[in-house]
Design an enzyme around this catalytic site. Structure first.
Site, PDB file in Angstrom:
ATOM      1  CG  ASP A  79      30.177  48.212  34.507  1.00  0.00           C
ATOM      2  OD1 ASP A  79      30.169  47.020  34.168  1.00  0.00           O
ATOM      3  OD2 ASP A  79      29.142  48.827  34.819  1.00  0.00           O
ATOM      4  CD  GLU A 139      25.921  43.864  35.835  1.00  0.00           C
ATOM      5  OE1 GLU A 139      24.995  43.153  36.231  1.00  0.00           O
ATOM      6  OE2 GLU A 139      26.569  44.592  36.619  1.00  0.00           O
TER       7      GLU A 139
HETATM    8 ZN   LIG Z   1      28.359  42.298  38.641  1.00  0.00          ZN
END
Ligand SMILES: [Zn+2]
Length: 375
Positions: A79, A139
């Site tokens: 992401d 993340e």
């Molecule tokens: Zn990163």
């Protein structure tokens, strides 16, 4: 052979902002590995907004149905943070003076492209120990994908390389990240008669003074690998009151702290609860809601995994100030190093870019690490 820059162009063209499902990128990676005959396992969940999020683990060897056990896990999130609508070329990789510009160029699709380019040019079937490439979700919104893998005991690893932009300098330690909302309660009244109420803002001010003292106490426990070498804390947002002539009934603020590795992340929380307990003797009421509680990580500079990614013996090894998935990999049993092309100083902005030459160096570096740790 395909260059990492060519792969990066395709990866950047697939938008993967954390607010959307990462399935399109995961499927692209799955198609990439099909002709290589690699084994694949998906670990998916639904995020808080109902979007499907997928973690993908691939390996040249078969993957255990129960818990996957890797000698080396190379980890990369899929992401990105959201990008501005005025950044017309966010998903169109542009090369300017040896730098490749685009959303995710350094955080962290550049590293992802290097992982793929590395295994394409290697005879991975000949590796003697289990190599796993791990592609995670979410993340940028609290490492939820890595956390999912850790909590479901999906993966164990002896060594892990986590990709994040460090300009290819190995980072062996990072502080943790913790966040809590503290809501102080009061009693509303007309401000001409303050004794009829109880000001939540004055009460919060009392608590904030105690939190400032706590920040001073935290200076005493040091880890000299960091600058500053102690656990820091910050109150980054505060809200309270409704009007100038009402005694406020509520005041809440966000407390963030970054614990040094080795210090329990709930140490600050326990002290905070003690302070609240002490103040409660005096018509004080507050609630604490914990939003994040991630510990730090620290790998010995002597670890084999650190040495495997050092371009030359004796080159610098650093610690990092930003949060990564490394603590979750440490929880999976791994000695972890964080490394990747590009600099975090350009990430999370329309200036995001990665030096093309660092991509090629990163491929070389990953190849050496795989040969050393799995060969
Ligand atoms: Zn990163």
């Amino acid at each position: 052979m395909i260059s990492p820059a060519t792969l990066l162009r395709d990866l950047v063209a697939i938008p993967t902002v954390s607010s959307q499902s990462n399935r399109p990128l995961i499927e692209w990676i799955q198609r990439f590995f099909l002709p290589l005959g690699w084994h694949q396992r998906l670990f998916s969940y639904e995020d808080a907004h109902g979007f499907e999020k997928i973690n993908l683990i691939v390996s040249p060897r078969s993957l255990d149905e129960e818990s996957i056990s890797a000698e080396l896990a190379i980890v990369c999130h899929t992401d990105t943070v959201p990008y501005s609508s005025t950044w017309a070329d966010a998903t169109n990789l542009l090369e300017v003076d040896g730098m490749l510009h685009g959303c995710g160029a350094c955080d962290v699709k550049g590293f992802l492209a290097c992982m793929l380019a590395t295994v394409l040019e290697m005879d991975t079937a000949a590796l003697r120990h289990q190599l796993c490439l791990v592609f995670t979700s979410d993340e940028e919104v609290g490492c939820r994908g890595a956390r999912f893998l850790a909590e479901h005991k999906a993966l164990k690893a002896r060594y892990a390389i986590v990709g994040e932009p460090t300009s290819l300098t190995p980072a062996r330690a990072g502080k943790g990240y913790c966040l809590a909302t503290i809501s102080v309660k009061g009693r509303a009244a007309h401000s001409a008669f303050p004794e009829a109420g109880h000001s939540a803002i004055f009460a919060a001010a009392q608590l904030l003074r105690e939190i400032e003292n706590l920040a001073q106490e935290l200076l005493l426990e040091r880890n000299n690998a960091f600058s500053p070498p102690w656990t820091t804390l910050n109150v980054g947002e505060i809200r309270g009151g409704t009007a100038k002539n009402i005694v406020p009934s509520e005041c809440s603020f966000l407390l963030e702290w970054r614990p040094i590795p080795g210090q329990q992340p709930n140490l600050v929380l326990d002290r905070l609860r003690k302070i609240i307990g002490r103040l409660s003797a005096n018509e004080f009421e507050a609630e604490v809601e914990v939003l994040r509680m991630d510990s730090g990580f620290e790998t010995s500079a002597e670890s084999t995994v650190i040495q495997s990614v050092q371009r030359q013996p004796g080159t610098p090894i650093e610690t990092i100030a930003f949060a990564t998935e490394a603590p979750w990999l440490a929880r999976m049993g791994a000695e972890v190093v964080v490394i990747g092309p590009g600099s975090m100083l350009t990430a999370h902005s329309p200036r995001e870019c990665v030096p093309k030459a660092e991509l090629d160096s990163c491929v070389h570096l990953l190849r050496t690490a795989i040969e050393q740790l799995c060969g």
